[in-house]
Design an enzyme around this catalytic site. Structure first.
Site, PDB file in Angstrom:
ATOM      1  N   CYS A   1      13.115  75.390  39.983  1.00 57.86           N
ATOM      2  CA  CYS A   1      13.408  76.199  38.803  1.00 57.86           C
ATOM      3  C   CYS A   1      14.687  77.023  38.914  1.00 57.86           C
ATOM      4  O   CYS A   1      15.127  77.603  37.919  1.00 57.86           O
ATOM      5  CB  CYS A   1      12.218  77.099  38.477  1.00 57.86           C
ATOM      6  SG  CYS A   1      10.708  76.171  38.124  1.00 57.86           S
TER       7      CYS A   1
ATOM      8  N   HIS B   1      14.658  82.413  34.010  1.00 55.33           N
ATOM      9  CA  HIS B   1      13.694  81.313  34.082  1.00 55.33           C
ATOM     10  C   HIS B   1      12.420  81.737  33.376  1.00 55.33           C
ATOM     11  O   HIS B   1      11.909  82.840  33.595  1.00 55.33           O
ATOM     12  CB  HIS B   1      13.418  80.978  35.548  1.00 55.33           C
ATOM     13  CG  HIS B   1      12.260  80.073  35.748  1.00 55.33           C
ATOM     14  ND1 HIS B   1      12.100  78.898  35.031  1.00 55.33           N
ATOM     15  CD2 HIS B   1      11.172  80.165  36.566  1.00 55.33           C
ATOM     16  CE1 HIS B   1      10.974  78.314  35.407  1.00 55.33           C
ATOM     17  NE2 HIS B   1      10.399  79.052  36.329  1.00 55.33           N
TER      18      HIS B   1
ATOM     19  N   ASN C   1       6.863  76.756  30.372  1.00 56.02           N
ATOM     20  CA  ASN C   1       7.742  76.733  31.543  1.00 56.02           C
ATOM     21  C   ASN C   1       8.260  75.309  31.718  1.00 56.02           C
ATOM     22  O   ASN C   1       7.522  74.410  32.093  1.00 56.02           O
ATOM     23  CB  ASN C   1       6.949  77.179  32.777  1.00 56.02           C
ATOM     24  CG  ASN C   1       7.776  77.203  34.050  1.00 56.02           C
ATOM     25  OD1 ASN C   1       8.809  76.548  34.150  1.00 56.02           O
ATOM     26  ND2 ASN C   1       7.308  77.941  35.040  1.00 56.02           N
TER      27      ASN C   1
END
Length: 332
Positions: free
Chosen positions: A115, A255, A285
């Site tokens: 990520c 993020h 996500n």
């Protein structure tokens, strides 16, 4: 010759068409839709179609960024794809993206920092773009997590989804462009986020498939503790080295890990004056795509103004942190 920097010339994104609401996920994992939203602040997410792979999402996002920049594929010198869910173990996903775009003059490679990967790729793009004044780098973050989720594990299945975001990086006049990047890796915490089977240590077998070894696994509490301890200090240190305070940041593009976690990062880092861009409510996500998807939405909705100070921050598997400060704009 006037002073030049390296900055973001354009952005793009692609989210699959299928919108999956909390009710559908809740039924599969054995919780309620209210529980998912309360724990994560996610309301829906996108899952790729059965005939879509990561390179398909990445190519669509890349084409979107090229269109906004007014560039053709043959004007790109490098393609960097950040992904932890590539189409195949090999060839690199970036080569499939190159082929889809027809960008055969571009050198291509992948990065896998989960990520944080888009910011790591941005750091590489800055170095490449600095080689010659007209170098242009297409940076793409893309992940397709729906294929590796274990829907018996409510801690992960409610969070992750599919998407891709992109940016074209190149020369911009001062004072625009990237003014600082900080990358940090903590391999001692590698166990917190993992896919245990399918690699050289634990190759694919009938047993690994039966045991669910190819599913994504995460120690949620461990990740949250890591982020709380390490991410805010990293952001403060980056701003200090760049000669600014986090109170001067106009836009925070993090993020999109978990809405509750994001609020904690904002508070701990002292970023309450900044506009925090959140896309996780509707997209979930999306791994390495989180930062560029949120950045593209901020850009295309007109939230970013010429000269704004923008802070990008990725954090996740490895464990890793990647953050970048930039002055928004191209001088155009």
């Amino acid at each position: 010759m006037s002073e030049r920097g390296i900055g973001i010339l354009s952005t793009g994104s692609y989210l699959p068409k299928a919108e999956i609401g909390n009710e559908e996920v809740a039924e599969r994992v054995g919780v309620t839709a209210e529980w998912i939203e309360r724990k994560t602040q996610i309301r829906s997410r996108r899952f790729a179609a059965s005939d879509e792979a990561t390179s398909d999402l990445a190519a669509r996002a890349g084409a979107d960024a090229l269109e906004q920049a007014g560039l053709s594929a043959d004007e790109i010198d490098y393609i960097i794809v950040s992904t932890s869910t590539g189409d195949f173990p090999q060839p690199p996903t970036s080569y499939l993206v190159q082929h889809a775009l027809g960008a055969y003059g571009a050198a291509c490679f992948d990065v896998n920092v989960v990520c944080s990967g888009f910011v790591y790729a941005l750091a590489l793009a800055r170095s490449l773009a600095a080689l010659t004044p007209d170098t242009r780098v297409l940076v793409i973050g893309a992940d397709l997590y729906s294929r590796i989720l274990d829907f018996s594990d409510r801690k992960t299945a409610v969070l992750f989804a599919d998407g891709a975001g992109a940016a074209v990086v190149g020369s911009v006049p001062a004072p625009y462009g990237i003014i600082g990047i900080d990358l940090a890796s903590r391999g001692d915490a590698h166990h917190l986020i993992r896919v245990e089977a399918g690699g050289s240590r634990n190759p694919a077998t009938a047993e690994t498939v039966a045991e669910g070894g190819h599913f994504f696994k995460m120690d949620g509490r461990g990740v949250r503790d890591f982020v709380a301890e390490h991410v805010p200090p990293a952001l403060v240190a980056l701003a200090r080295r760049a000669g600014v305070g986090l109170g001067q940041v106009d836009h925070f593009v993090p993020h999109q890990a978990n809405g509750v976690m994001l609020s904690e990062v904002v508070e701990r880092a002292g970023l309450s004056n900044a506009q925090t861009h959140r896309t996780l409510k509707k997209y979930g996500n999306v791994g390495s795509a989180s930062v560029p998807v949120a950045l593209d939405e901020a850009n295309r909705t007109g939230a970013l103004s010429d000269g704004d100070l923008v802070l990008l921050a990725g954090f996740g598997g490895g464990m890793s942190i990647g953050a970048s400060l930039l002055t928004w704009g191209t001088g155009a």
